[in-house]
Design a protein around this motif. Structure first.
Motif, PDB file in Angstrom:
ATOM      1  N   LYS A 167      22.307  17.627  35.559  1.00  0.00           N
ATOM      2  CA  LYS A 167      22.896  16.634  34.648  1.00  0.00           C
ATOM      3  C   LYS A 167      21.914  15.499  34.361  1.00  0.00           C
ATOM      4  O   LYS A 167      21.771  15.061  33.216  1.00  0.00           O
ATOM      5  CB  LYS A 167      24.196  16.070  35.237  1.00  0.00           C
ATOM      6  CG  LYS A 167      25.370  17.004  35.122  1.00  0.00           C
ATOM      7  CD  LYS A 167      26.636  16.321  35.644  1.00  0.00           C
ATOM      8  CE  LYS A 167      27.850  17.151  35.325  1.00  0.00           C
ATOM      9  NZ  LYS A 167      29.072  16.370  35.348  1.00  0.00           N
ATOM     10  N   ILE A 168      21.232  15.025  35.400  1.00  0.00           N
ATOM     11  CA  ILE A 168      20.253  13.947  35.216  1.00  0.00           C
ATOM     12  C   ILE A 168      19.111  14.423  34.325  1.00  0.00           C
ATOM     13  O   ILE A 168      18.700  13.726  33.390  1.00  0.00           O
ATOM     14  CB  ILE A 168      19.724  13.461  36.580  1.00  0.00           C
ATOM     15  CG1 ILE A 168      20.842  12.772  37.374  1.00  0.00           C
ATOM     16  CG2 ILE A 168      18.526  12.528  36.401  1.00  0.00           C
ATOM     17  CD1 ILE A 168      20.524  12.552  38.843  1.00  0.00           C
ATOM     18  N   ALA A 169      18.587  15.610  34.598  1.00  0.00           N
ATOM     19  CA  ALA A 169      17.494  16.159  33.795  1.00  0.00           C
ATOM     20  C   ALA A 169      17.921  16.335  32.342  1.00  0.00           C
ATOM     21  O   ALA A 169      17.158  16.030  31.418  1.00  0.00           O
ATOM     22  CB  ALA A 169      17.037  17.502  34.379  1.00  0.00           C
ATOM     23  N   GLN A 170      19.131  16.800  32.138  1.00  0.00           N
ATOM     24  CA  GLN A 170      19.655  17.014  30.789  1.00  0.00           C
ATOM     25  C   GLN A 170      19.664  15.709  29.998  1.00  0.00           C
ATOM     26  O   GLN A 170      19.272  15.679  28.829  1.00  0.00           O
ATOM     27  CB  GLN A 170      21.064  17.607  30.883  1.00  0.00           C
ATOM     28  CG  GLN A 170      21.660  18.017  29.570  1.00  0.00           C
ATOM     29  CD  GLN A 170      23.040  18.631  29.755  1.00  0.00           C
ATOM     30  OE1 GLN A 170      23.819  18.178  30.591  1.00  0.00           O
ATOM     31  NE2 GLN A 170      23.324  19.658  28.993  1.00  0.00           N
ATOM     32  N   TRP A 230      18.892  28.543  43.210  1.00  0.00           N
ATOM     33  CA  TRP A 230      18.863  27.082  43.112  1.00  0.00           C
ATOM     34  C   TRP A 230      18.829  26.430  44.493  1.00  0.00           C
ATOM     35  O   TRP A 230      18.160  25.431  44.706  1.00  0.00           O
ATOM     36  CB  TRP A 230      20.053  26.573  42.310  1.00  0.00           C
ATOM     37  CG  TRP A 230      19.873  26.727  40.836  1.00  0.00           C
ATOM     38  CD1 TRP A 230      20.486  27.637  40.026  1.00  0.00           C
ATOM     39  CD2 TRP A 230      19.006  25.955  39.994  1.00  0.00           C
ATOM     40  NE1 TRP A 230      20.048  27.465  38.737  1.00  0.00           N
ATOM     41  CE2 TRP A 230      19.141  26.446  38.683  1.00  0.00           C
ATOM     42  CE3 TRP A 230      18.139  24.908  40.221  1.00  0.00           C
ATOM     43  CZ2 TRP A 230      18.450  25.919  37.606  1.00  0.00           C
ATOM     44  CZ3 TRP A 230      17.444  24.371  39.144  1.00  0.00           C
ATOM     45  CH2 TRP A 230      17.603  24.878  37.853  1.00  0.00           C
ATOM     46  N   GLU A 231      19.570  26.984  45.447  1.00  0.00           N
ATOM     47  CA  GLU A 231      19.551  26.453  46.813  1.00  0.00           C
ATOM     48  C   GLU A 231      18.143  26.528  47.404  1.00  0.00           C
ATOM     49  O   GLU A 231      17.674  25.585  48.044  1.00  0.00           O
ATOM     50  CB  GLU A 231      20.515  27.236  47.711  1.00  0.00           C
ATOM     51  CG  GLU A 231      21.966  26.974  47.458  1.00  0.00           C
ATOM     52  CD  GLU A 231      22.872  27.886  48.280  1.00  0.00           C
ATOM     53  OE1 GLU A 231      22.368  28.688  49.090  1.00  0.00           O
ATOM     54  OE2 GLU A 231      24.089  27.787  48.101  1.00  0.00           O
ATOM     55  N   ILE A 232      17.469  27.644  47.187  1.00  0.00           N
ATOM     56  CA  ILE A 232      16.107  27.830  47.691  1.00  0.00           C
ATOM     57  C   ILE A 232      15.163  26.836  47.019  1.00  0.00           C
ATOM     58  O   ILE A 232      14.319  26.223  47.686  1.00  0.00           O
ATOM     59  CB  ILE A 232      15.647  29.283  47.479  1.00  0.00           C
ATOM     60  CG1 ILE A 232      16.464  30.222  48.373  1.00  0.00           C
ATOM     61  CG2 ILE A 232      14.155  29.434  47.725  1.00  0.00           C
ATOM     62  CD1 ILE A 232      16.317  31.697  48.034  1.00  0.00           C
ATOM     63  N   ALA A 233      15.301  26.673  45.709  1.00  0.00           N
ATOM     64  CA  ALA A 233      14.447  25.721  44.978  1.00  0.00           C
ATOM     65  C   ALA A 233      14.666  24.301  45.486  1.00  0.00           C
ATOM     66  O   ALA A 233      13.703  23.547  45.676  1.00  0.00           O
ATOM     67  CB  ALA A 233      14.728  25.799  43.480  1.00  0.00           C
ATOM     68  N   LEU A 234      15.905  23.924  45.723  1.00  0.00           N
ATOM     69  CA  LEU A 234      16.209  22.581  46.230  1.00  0.00           C
ATOM     70  C   LEU A 234      15.613  22.385  47.625  1.00  0.00           C
ATOM     71  O   LEU A 234      15.006  21.349  47.913  1.00  0.00           O
ATOM     72  CB  LEU A 234      17.718  22.350  46.251  1.00  0.00           C
ATOM     73  CG  LEU A 234      18.191  20.998  46.768  1.00  0.00           C
ATOM     74  CD1 LEU A 234      17.626  19.854  45.929  1.00  0.00           C
ATOM     75  CD2 LEU A 234      19.723  20.953  46.777  1.00  0.00           C
ATOM     76  N   GLU A 264      13.925  15.083  44.515  1.00  0.00           N
ATOM     77  CA  GLU A 264      13.079  14.372  43.540  1.00  0.00           C
ATOM     78  C   GLU A 264      12.109  15.308  42.836  1.00  0.00           C
ATOM     79  O   GLU A 264      11.950  15.258  41.611  1.00  0.00           O
ATOM     80  CB  GLU A 264      12.317  13.235  44.228  1.00  0.00           C
ATOM     81  CG  GLU A 264      13.205  12.113  44.713  1.00  0.00           C
ATOM     82  CD  GLU A 264      13.955  11.417  43.586  1.00  0.00           C
ATOM     83  OE1 GLU A 264      13.368  11.198  42.513  1.00  0.00           O
ATOM     84  OE2 GLU A 264      15.142  11.108  43.784  1.00  0.00           O
ATOM     85  N   LYS A 265      11.435  16.158  43.598  1.00  0.00           N
ATOM     86  CA  LYS A 265      10.451  17.074  43.009  1.00  0.00           C
ATOM     87  C   LYS A 265      11.146  18.137  42.161  1.00  0.00           C
ATOM     88  O   LYS A 265      10.624  18.535  41.111  1.00  0.00           O
ATOM     89  CB  LYS A 265       9.607  17.721  44.110  1.00  0.00           C
ATOM     90  CG  LYS A 265       8.500  18.597  43.594  1.00  0.00           C
ATOM     91  CD  LYS A 265       7.469  17.803  42.823  1.00  0.00           C
ATOM     92  CE  LYS A 265       6.325  18.712  42.401  1.00  0.00           C
ATOM     93  NZ  LYS A 265       5.406  18.072  41.474  1.00  0.00           N
ATOM     94  N   LEU A 266      12.328  18.584  42.571  1.00  0.00           N
ATOM     95  CA  LEU A 266      13.063  19.557  41.758  1.00  0.00           C
ATOM     96  C   LEU A 266      13.439  18.937  40.426  1.00  0.00           C
ATOM     97  O   LEU A 266      13.266  19.552  39.370  1.00  0.00           O
ATOM     98  CB  LEU A 266      14.310  20.064  42.492  1.00  0.00           C
ATOM     99  CG  LEU A 266      15.141  21.102  41.730  1.00  0.00           C
ATOM    100  CD1 LEU A 266      14.317  22.338  41.387  1.00  0.00           C
ATOM    101  CD2 LEU A 266      16.369  21.497  42.542  1.00  0.00           C
ATOM    102  N   LEU A 267      13.922  17.688  40.446  1.00  0.00           N
ATOM    103  CA  LEU A 267      14.263  16.997  39.207  1.00  0.00           C
ATOM    104  C   LEU A 267      13.032  16.878  38.312  1.00  0.00           C
ATOM    105  O   LEU A 267      13.079  17.197  37.122  1.00  0.00           O
ATOM    106  CB  LEU A 267      14.841  15.617  39.502  1.00  0.00           C
ATOM    107  CG  LEU A 267      15.106  14.720  38.294  1.00  0.00           C
ATOM    108  CD1 LEU A 267      16.080  15.368  37.320  1.00  0.00           C
ATOM    109  CD2 LEU A 267      15.613  13.369  38.748  1.00  0.00           C
ATOM    110  N   GLU A 268      11.920  16.453  38.884  1.00  0.00           N
ATOM    111  CA  GLU A 268      10.682  16.302  38.112  1.00  0.00           C
ATOM    112  C   GLU A 268      10.242  17.641  37.507  1.00  0.00           C
ATOM    113  O   GLU A 268       9.851  17.706  36.340  1.00  0.00           O
ATOM    114  CB  GLU A 268       9.587  15.766  39.036  1.00  0.00           C
ATOM    115  CG  GLU A 268       8.249  15.574  38.383  1.00  0.00           C
ATOM    116  CD  GLU A 268       7.192  15.122  39.390  1.00  0.00           C
ATOM    117  OE1 GLU A 268       6.052  15.579  39.250  1.00  0.00           O
ATOM    118  OE2 GLU A 268       7.516  14.342  40.302  1.00  0.00           O
TER     119      GLU A 268
END
Length: 88
Positions: free
Chosen positions: A63-66, A15-19, A25-29
């Motif tokens: 949490k936001i995505a959920q 997850w750290e690498i993805a962030l 913003e792009k990870l959330l999207e």
């Protein structure tokens, strides 16, 4: 063939690498796009992901995505620093 799951420390690092790669913003999207295409779980197994193993930014993004995709686990009281979701 049984596959081993990632250790929590490995998942946290992923997850750290993805962030770092996508940015918040792009990870959330990306998460919302993937999550919207997922089908409901066949077995409602619940997992808790927390800031004990994940960066706080990632927990907040999850949490936001959920909320955006309507994937809240019913009858669960929100806990700061923890996201409760169905295991996939």
């Amino acid at each position: 063939m049984t596959r081993a799951r990632l250790k929590l420390s490995q998942e946290g690092r992923l997850w750290e690498i993805a962030l770092a790669y996508f940015g918040p913003e792009k990870l959330l999207e990306t998460i919302v796009d993937l999550w919207e295409g997922a089908s409901p779980p066949t077995r409602p197994t619940v997992e808790h992901m927390s800031t004990d193993t994940l960066p706080a930014d990632v927990v907040n993004i999850l949490k936001i995505a959920q909320v955006r995709v309507g994937a809240l686990v019913p009858d669960r009281v929100p806990v700061p620093g923890v996201v409760t979701l169905y295991a996939r």
